[in-house]
Design a protein around this motif. Structure first.
Motif, PDB file in Angstrom:
ATOM      1  N   VAL A 217       0.794  -0.926  -0.238  1.00  0.00           N
ATOM      2  CA  VAL A 217      -0.309   0.156   0.220  1.00  0.00           C
ATOM      3  C   VAL A 217       0.690   1.003   0.032  1.00  0.00           C
ATOM      4  O   VAL A 217       1.592   1.709   0.815  1.00  0.00           O
ATOM      5  CB  VAL A 217      -0.713   0.126   0.985  1.00  0.00           C
ATOM      6  N   THR A 218       0.621   1.867  -0.859  1.00  0.00           N
ATOM      7  CA  THR A 218       1.215   3.556  -0.410  1.00  0.00           C
ATOM      8  C   THR A 218       0.600   4.771  -0.073  1.00  0.00           C
ATOM      9  O   THR A 218      -0.772   4.504  -0.354  1.00  0.00           O
ATOM     10  CB  THR A 218       1.364   3.928  -2.518  1.00  0.00           C
ATOM     11  N   LEU A 219       1.984   4.840   0.827  1.00  0.00           N
ATOM     12  CA  LEU A 219       1.276   6.389   1.523  1.00  0.00           C
ATOM     13  C   LEU A 219       2.117   7.381   0.882  1.00  0.00           C
ATOM     14  O   LEU A 219       3.032   8.047   0.877  1.00  0.00           O
ATOM     15  CB  LEU A 219       2.194   5.938   2.870  1.00  0.00           C
ATOM     16  N   VAL A 220       0.486   8.537   1.476  1.00  0.00           N
ATOM     17  CA  VAL A 220       0.938   9.854   0.422  1.00  0.00           C
ATOM     18  C   VAL A 220       1.051  11.059   1.388  1.00  0.00           C
ATOM     19  O   VAL A 220       0.244  10.523   1.983  1.00  0.00           O
ATOM     20  CB  VAL A 220       0.142   9.901  -1.257  1.00  0.00           C
ATOM     21  N   ASP A 221       1.911  11.419   1.584  1.00  0.00           N
ATOM     22  CA  ASP A 221       1.617  12.991   2.211  1.00  0.00           C
ATOM     23  C   ASP A 221       1.887  14.203   1.308  1.00  0.00           C
ATOM     24  O   ASP A 221       2.269  13.746   0.376  1.00  0.00           O
ATOM     25  CB  ASP A 221       2.738  12.971   3.749  1.00  0.00           C
ATOM     26  N   THR A 222       2.162  14.891   1.923  1.00  0.00           N
ATOM     27  CA  THR A 222       1.837  16.507   1.400  1.00  0.00           C
ATOM     28  C   THR A 222       3.326  16.955   1.365  1.00  0.00           C
ATOM     29  O   THR A 222       3.094  18.747   0.719  1.00  0.00           O
ATOM     30  CB  THR A 222       0.913  17.290   1.439  1.00  0.00           C
ATOM     31  N   GLY A 223       4.470  16.474   1.973  1.00  0.00           N
ATOM     32  CA  GLY A 223       5.641  17.602   2.395  1.00  0.00           C
ATOM     33  C   GLY A 223       6.625  18.063   1.281  1.00  0.00           C
ATOM     34  O   GLY A 223       6.325  19.503   1.185  1.00  0.00           O
ATOM     35  N   THR A 224       6.457  17.147   0.452  1.00  0.00           N
ATOM     36  CA  THR A 224       7.361  17.755  -0.559  1.00  0.00           C
ATOM     37  C   THR A 224       6.858  18.772  -1.390  1.00  0.00           C
ATOM     38  O   THR A 224       7.604  19.381  -2.173  1.00  0.00           O
ATOM     39  CB  THR A 224       8.077  16.022  -1.679  1.00  0.00           C
ATOM     40  N   PRO A 225       5.131  17.952  -1.588  1.00  0.00           N
ATOM     41  CA  PRO A 225       4.266  19.144  -3.341  1.00  0.00           C
ATOM     42  C   PRO A 225       4.488  20.502  -2.353  1.00  0.00           C
ATOM     43  O   PRO A 225       4.328  20.878  -2.832  1.00  0.00           O
ATOM     44  CB  PRO A 225       3.166  18.551  -3.464  1.00  0.00           C
ATOM     45  N   VAL A 226       4.389  20.414  -1.447  1.00  0.00           N
ATOM     46  CA  VAL A 226       4.434  21.583  -0.533  1.00  0.00           C
ATOM     47  C   VAL A 226       5.598  22.920  -0.619  1.00  0.00           C
ATOM     48  O   VAL A 226       5.875  23.873  -1.379  1.00  0.00           O
ATOM     49  CB  VAL A 226       3.820  21.546   0.901  1.00  0.00           C
ATOM     50  N   ALA A 227       6.603  21.733  -0.714  1.00  0.00           N
ATOM     51  CA  ALA A 227       8.325  22.155  -0.331  1.00  0.00           C
ATOM     52  C   ALA A 227       8.785  22.545  -1.751  1.00  0.00           C
ATOM     53  O   ALA A 227       8.678  23.810  -2.288  1.00  0.00           O
ATOM     54  CB  ALA A 227       9.288  21.616   0.044  1.00  0.00           C
ATOM     55  N   ARG A 228       7.785  22.368  -2.556  1.00  0.00           N
ATOM     56  CA  ARG A 228       8.303  22.107  -4.143  1.00  0.00           C
ATOM     57  C   ARG A 228       7.190  23.576  -4.559  1.00  0.00           C
ATOM     58  O   ARG A 228       8.060  24.910  -5.556  1.00  0.00           O
ATOM     59  CB  ARG A 228       8.132  20.805  -5.457  1.00  0.00           C
ATOM     60  N   ARG A 229       6.099  24.164  -3.859  1.00  0.00           N
ATOM     61  CA  ARG A 229       5.402  24.933  -4.278  1.00  0.00           C
ATOM     62  C   ARG A 229       5.945  26.275  -3.962  1.00  0.00           C
ATOM     63  O   ARG A 229       6.570  27.321  -4.175  1.00  0.00           O
ATOM     64  CB  ARG A 229       3.856  24.409  -3.960  1.00  0.00           C
ATOM     65  N   THR A 230       6.288  26.409  -2.954  1.00  0.00           N
ATOM     66  CA  THR A 230       7.000  27.181  -1.870  1.00  0.00           C
ATOM     67  C   THR A 230       7.863  27.843  -2.872  1.00  0.00           C
ATOM     68  O   THR A 230       8.535  28.904  -2.924  1.00  0.00           O
ATOM     69  CB  THR A 230       7.384  27.046  -1.120  1.00  0.00           C
TER      70      THR A 230
END
Length: 286
Positions: A217-230
């Motif tokens: 099962v793949t676990l997905v969080d938001t840390g890296t996408p938020v950092a890239r957006r910043t």
């Protein structure tokens, strides 16, 4: 007025946002950061929108007035859902980046087209979450579970007054309770093959969750996408810090504050981010 050498502000209801700060430091290693854990009022997910909006506005004022931040990252799903629109309206010119459960990438990853989402009650009850879910439900079934008490248990895991083994047992029991209520996890048709961690605290329970849902099962969080957006926003406005500018000590490059138990924040920063305990201090934000 902020300049490229000004810090990036990051806040959460508690220590969960350290998972986002960790990703920010990896993507933006040359930047300075100010992090505020509003642990004296955590968790936001069990409070009403009006309270969360008022606290978020107060913290934003503190970030701007005390630290002259050049961007603000709301490292809390609940605060993003409740307050990001009003914060943007009230702070024109300040880039404000929020987090939200990663339903879009999860829908793309899923092979069974069945995705689990765990989050706080405040997040799953919000209009913003409902809109997000509706936007990605055409080909994906989302199994949504509010996890009362889990963010609090993770928050408490850094308190010296609580036994580490006792707390780990409590976190695993809560994870087991909520994942079992969602159905069967796996990669076969009809099974949940992707799990969205819809609260920044939950990243620090990933090992317990992984042991319960299985390695497929793949676990997905938001840390890296938020950092890239910043990074993208700062790059577009010419506000990235130049690499040859002196950063100072680790404690100066990454300042952590809390409205709660400072020893808990120090322990979390050292344990999870490898930062010196001198980075963390108390903050009084009425």
């Amino acid at each position: 007025m902020p300049t490229p050498t000004s810090p990036i502000g990051v806040f959460d209801s508690g220590i969960g946002g350290l998972s986002v700060l960790q990703a920010l430091r990896e993507v933006l290693p040359g930047e300075r950061f100010v992090y505020l854990a509003d642990s004296g009022n955590a968790p936001y997910g069990e409070r009403g929108d009006a309270f969360v909006q008022a606290r978020s506005a107060r913290i934003t004022d503190w970030m701007r007035n005390q630290h002259d931040v050049k961007a603000l990252v709301i490292a809390c799903n609940t605060a993003t859902a409740a307050a990001i629109d009003s914060l943007r309206d009230g702070n024109p010119g300040l880039p404000i980046i929020g987090v939200e459960p990663a339903l879009k990438p999860a829908a793309l990853y899923s092979k069974t087209h069945k995705v689990g989402v765990i989050a706080t009650q405040g997040t799953v009850s919000s209009h913003r979450f409902a809109t997000l879910q509706a936007a990605h439900s055409a080909h994906t079934q989302f199994v949504v579970q509010a996890c009362a008490g889990l963010a609090r248990a993770i928050e408490d895991s850094t308190l010296p007054s609580i036994s580490a083994s006792q707390n780990a047992t409590q976190i695993r029991a809560l994870c087991a309770q909520y994942t079992s209520a969602m159905g069967t996890f796996g990669t076969a048709p009809g099974e949940i093959d992707t799990l969205v961690l819809g609260c920044t605290h939950y990243v620090f329970a990933a090992d317990a969750l992984r042991s319960l849902v299985g390695p497929g099962v793949t676990l997905v969080d938001t840390g890296t996408p938020v950092a890239r957006r910043t990074y993208s926003l700062l790059h577009a406005t010419g506000m990235l810090r130049k690499q040859d500018v002196e950063m100072g000590t680790a404690a100066e490059a990454c300042q952590l504050f809390t409205t709660g138990d400072v020893s808990a924040l120090r322990h979390a920063a050292e344990q999870w981010l490898g930062l010196p305990t001198t980075c963390a201090s108390s903050a009084a934000i009425a």
